[in-house]
Motif scaffolding. Structure first.
Motif, PDB file in Angstrom:
ATOM      1  N   LEU A   1      15.040   2.635 -11.994  1.00  0.00           N
ATOM      2  CA  LEU A   1      13.871   1.770 -12.154  1.00  0.00           C
ATOM      3  C   LEU A   1      14.035   0.487 -11.359  1.00  0.00           C
ATOM      4  N   ILE A   2      15.271  -0.036 -11.308  1.00  0.00           N
ATOM      5  CA  ILE A   2      15.473  -1.273 -10.542  1.00  0.00           C
ATOM      6  C   ILE A   2      15.160  -1.044  -9.068  1.00  0.00           C
ATOM      7  N   GLY A   3      15.528   0.124  -8.544  1.00  0.00           N
ATOM      8  CA  GLY A   3      15.323   0.344  -7.123  1.00  0.00           C
ATOM      9  C   GLY A   3      13.922   0.727  -6.731  1.00  0.00           C
ATOM     10  N   TYR A   4      13.037   0.958  -7.714  1.00  0.00           N
ATOM     11  CA  TYR A   4      11.725   1.490  -7.357  1.00  0.00           C
ATOM     12  C   TYR A   4      10.861   0.416  -6.707  1.00  0.00           C
ATOM     13  N   ARG A   5       9.999   0.908  -5.832  1.00  0.00           N
ATOM     14  CA  ARG A   5       9.106   0.002  -5.125  1.00  0.00           C
ATOM     15  C   ARG A   5       7.702   0.588  -5.188  1.00  0.00           C
ATOM     16  N   VAL A   6       6.733  -0.233  -5.408  1.00  0.00           N
ATOM     17  CA  VAL A   6       5.377   0.274  -5.547  1.00  0.00           C
ATOM     18  C   VAL A   6       4.922   0.861  -4.221  1.00  0.00           C
ATOM     19  N   GLU A   7       4.405   2.077  -4.273  1.00  0.00           N
ATOM     20  CA  GLU A   7       3.952   2.813  -3.098  1.00  0.00           C
ATOM     21  C   GLU A   7       5.065   2.992  -2.087  1.00  0.00           C
ATOM     22  N   GLY A   8       6.295   3.117  -2.568  1.00  0.00           N
ATOM     23  CA  GLY A   8       7.390   3.382  -1.653  1.00  0.00           C
ATOM     24  C   GLY A   8       7.480   4.852  -1.349  1.00  0.00           C
ATOM     25  N   VAL A   9       8.275   5.194  -0.352  1.00  0.00           N
ATOM     26  CA  VAL A   9       8.542   6.594  -0.035  1.00  0.00           C
ATOM     27  C   VAL A   9      10.037   6.810  -0.224  1.00  0.00           C
ATOM     28  N   PRO A  10      10.472   8.077  -0.411  1.00  0.00           N
ATOM     29  CA  PRO A  10      11.906   8.337  -0.540  1.00  0.00           C
ATOM     30  C   PRO A  10      12.662   7.914   0.713  1.00  0.00           C
ATOM     31  N   PRO A  11      13.912   7.453   0.560  1.00  0.00           N
ATOM     32  CA  PRO A  11      14.623   6.862   1.700  1.00  0.00           C
ATOM     33  C   PRO A  11      15.151   7.897   2.688  1.00  0.00           C
ATOM     34  N   ILE A  12      14.264   8.681   3.238  1.00  0.00           N
ATOM     35  CA  ILE A  12      14.640   9.679   4.234  1.00  0.00           C
ATOM     36  C   ILE A  12      13.697   9.536   5.417  1.00  0.00           C
ATOM     37  N   GLU A  13      14.257   9.272   6.563  1.00  0.00           N
ATOM     38  CA  GLU A  13      13.415   9.058   7.734  1.00  0.00           C
ATOM     39  C   GLU A  13      12.922  10.386   8.274  1.00  0.00           C
ATOM     40  N   VAL A  14      11.678  10.423   8.679  1.00  0.00           N
ATOM     41  CA  VAL A  14      11.089  11.633   9.242  1.00  0.00           C
ATOM     42  C   VAL A  14      10.877  11.387  10.719  1.00  0.00           C
ATOM     43  N   GLU A  15      11.098  12.430  11.506  1.00  0.00           N
ATOM     44  CA  GLU A  15      11.065  12.259  12.948  1.00  0.00           C
ATOM     45  C   GLU A  15       9.673  11.858  13.405  1.00  0.00           C
ATOM     46  N   GLY A  16       9.612  10.818  14.196  1.00  0.00           N
ATOM     47  CA  GLY A  16       8.354  10.416  14.776  1.00  0.00           C
ATOM     48  C   GLY A  16       7.563   9.441  13.952  1.00  0.00           C
ATOM     49  N   VAL A  17       7.860   9.346  12.642  1.00  0.00           N
ATOM     50  CA  VAL A  17       7.102   8.436  11.792  1.00  0.00           C
ATOM     51  C   VAL A  17       8.016   7.283  11.426  1.00  0.00           C
TER      52      VAL A  17
END
Lengths: 111, 165, 137
Positions: A43-59
């Motif tokens: 819960l401490i690490g959550y961010r509103v409208e965040g995405v999971p910390p995995i980078e996607v190619e090109g985005v």
């Protein structure tokens, strides 16, 4: 104020540890305490409208969820399993020696 | 989850208590999914299954019955003590709650750096893997050592024959 | 166990094992990694143990393969760390090339460490379940 939920879970487990006399119940309570702590970290690490910390190619995202508590919890879950298994092993040994899971009877049988 | 926890503490059969603990664990996995942590959700589901298997194996080897609860003043003292713990911790935590960052906007003091430059520094798109194996490798090494020590202790405790004295 | 359980677990256990390996070696690209992969490997082993009993694996003795694999996993982890020390003078230095991001051979030592952790965790949890189920009295 949503932080209150894991704390209530933690306190219920603490109540169980204080009140119960069965060893397996105490072990279950310790596991529930661990789960409460993990939930608190997530819960401490959550961010509103965040995405999971995995980078996607090109985005290129900017709003990642905080990955640091997730990394800490990831190792702690597996360690929690191992320590729970160690506690269970000790409880089984105690049962084979005394024939009961009741901690009060164990104290009486000791002398 | 809170209902599952109360059930796990109160129910009198140990097998039912373990299943109630399963409610808590799988609810936790769902919460991890909603909190955008897929790594944790995967690990949590499998770990929950394995821990249920372990505790059930221990119960099958011994007895599934809960111990009888004693009546009397000692019992009441324990309940009152537990309730006092509960209230004191709850009140102090509500006081502390104001100091925590607002829900949904964490303070990214260290992790901001990790997020910003993690891909360039490590080359791994999964930032959690990058943190546990690259930025914080000592932490993971220590955890692996703790796991090893726990397993060695378990084998020593459960071993069939000890050395004759 | 009954015949149905044995057949189904014989079909599914290798698939679960394969899935664990996949999660491990793609740990730096997708969700997962060494811990998740190791736990899933242990899950496959535990399924086999529960269906067939430990005698099938020949693991009733004092020394077994799972314990050896656990030791080997943690040794691999140390070995990778010390390689970083030797190559660059820093413990845990990421000494290999970064490679092209988003490919499977990239990110330096992270896949190696993932494999080491997966072997270690899988061996550890298999040893736990084996010890709890098999050691009588």
């Amino acid at each position: 104020m949503i932080y209150i939920l894991p704390i209530i879970l933690f306190l219920i487990a603490l109540f169980g540890i204080v009140v119960k006399r069965n060893l397996i119940k105490i072990i279950i309570s310790i596991s529930i305490m661990e789960y409460a702590i993990f939930l608190f970290f997530a819960l401490i690490g959550y961010r509103v409208e965040g995405v999971p910390p995995i980078e996607v190619e090109g985005v290129r995202y900017v709003k990642f969820v905080d990955p640091l508590p997730q990394a800490l919890v990831l190792t702690a879950i597996v360690i929690g399993l191992a320590t729970t298994a160690l506690l269970v092993a000790i409880a089984v040994r105690i049962y084979q020696k005394y024939g009961t899971f009741d901690i009060e009877k164990m104290r009486k049988l000791k002398g | 989850m809170i209902l599952g926890a109360i059930l796990a503490i109160w129910v009198s059969n140990l097998v039912a208590a373990v299943v109630s603990m399963g409610i808590v664990g799988f609810g936790l996995a769902l919460c991890f999914l909603f909190l955008e942590a897929p790594d944790l959700a995967i690990v949590q589901i499998v770990v929950e299954i394995l821990s249920l298997v372990i505790i059930l194996a221990a119960i099958m080897k011994t007895t599934p019955e809960d111990t009888k609860e004693a009546r009397g003043p000692l019992r009441m003292t324990m309940y009152i003590g537990g309730a006092v713990f509960f209230i004191i911790f709850l009140v102090s935590f509500i006081r502390i709650c104001g100091l925590l960052p607002e829900f949904g906007s964490p303070v990214l003091r260290m992790a901001g750096d990790y997020i910003g430059s993690g891909l360039q520094k490590t080359g791994a798109p999964n930032l959690v893997a990058a943190i546990i194996l690259n930025f914080r490798g000592y932490d993971t090494l220590g955890e692996a050592t703790v796991l090893f020590a726990a397993v060695v202790g378990l084998i020593v405790v459960l071993r069939k024959v000890g050395r004759k004295r | 166990m009954s015949e149905i359980v044995k057949t189904v677990s014989r079909l599914f256990s290798p698939l679960i094992f394969l899935f664990g390996i996949y999660i491990t070696i793609h740990g730096h690209l997708t969700p997962g990694g060494g811990f998740a992969g190791g736990v899933i490997l242990a899950g496959a082993v535990v399924l086999g143990i529960l269906a067939y009993g430990g005698e099938k694996f020949g693991l009733t003795g004092k020394k077994n393969k799972a314990s050896a694999s656990e030791s080997l996993g943690i040794l691999l982890f140390w070995f990778v760390a010390i390689l970083g020390l030797m190559f660059g003078g820093i413990f845990f230095l990421n000494f290999m090339g970064k490679g092209i991001p988003f490919h499977i051979f990239s990110a330096g030592i992270i896949p190696l460490c993932n494999i080491g952790i997966a072997v270690e965790v899988g061996g550890a949890i298999s040893v736990i379940v084996l010890a709890l189920i098999l050691f009588e009295k």
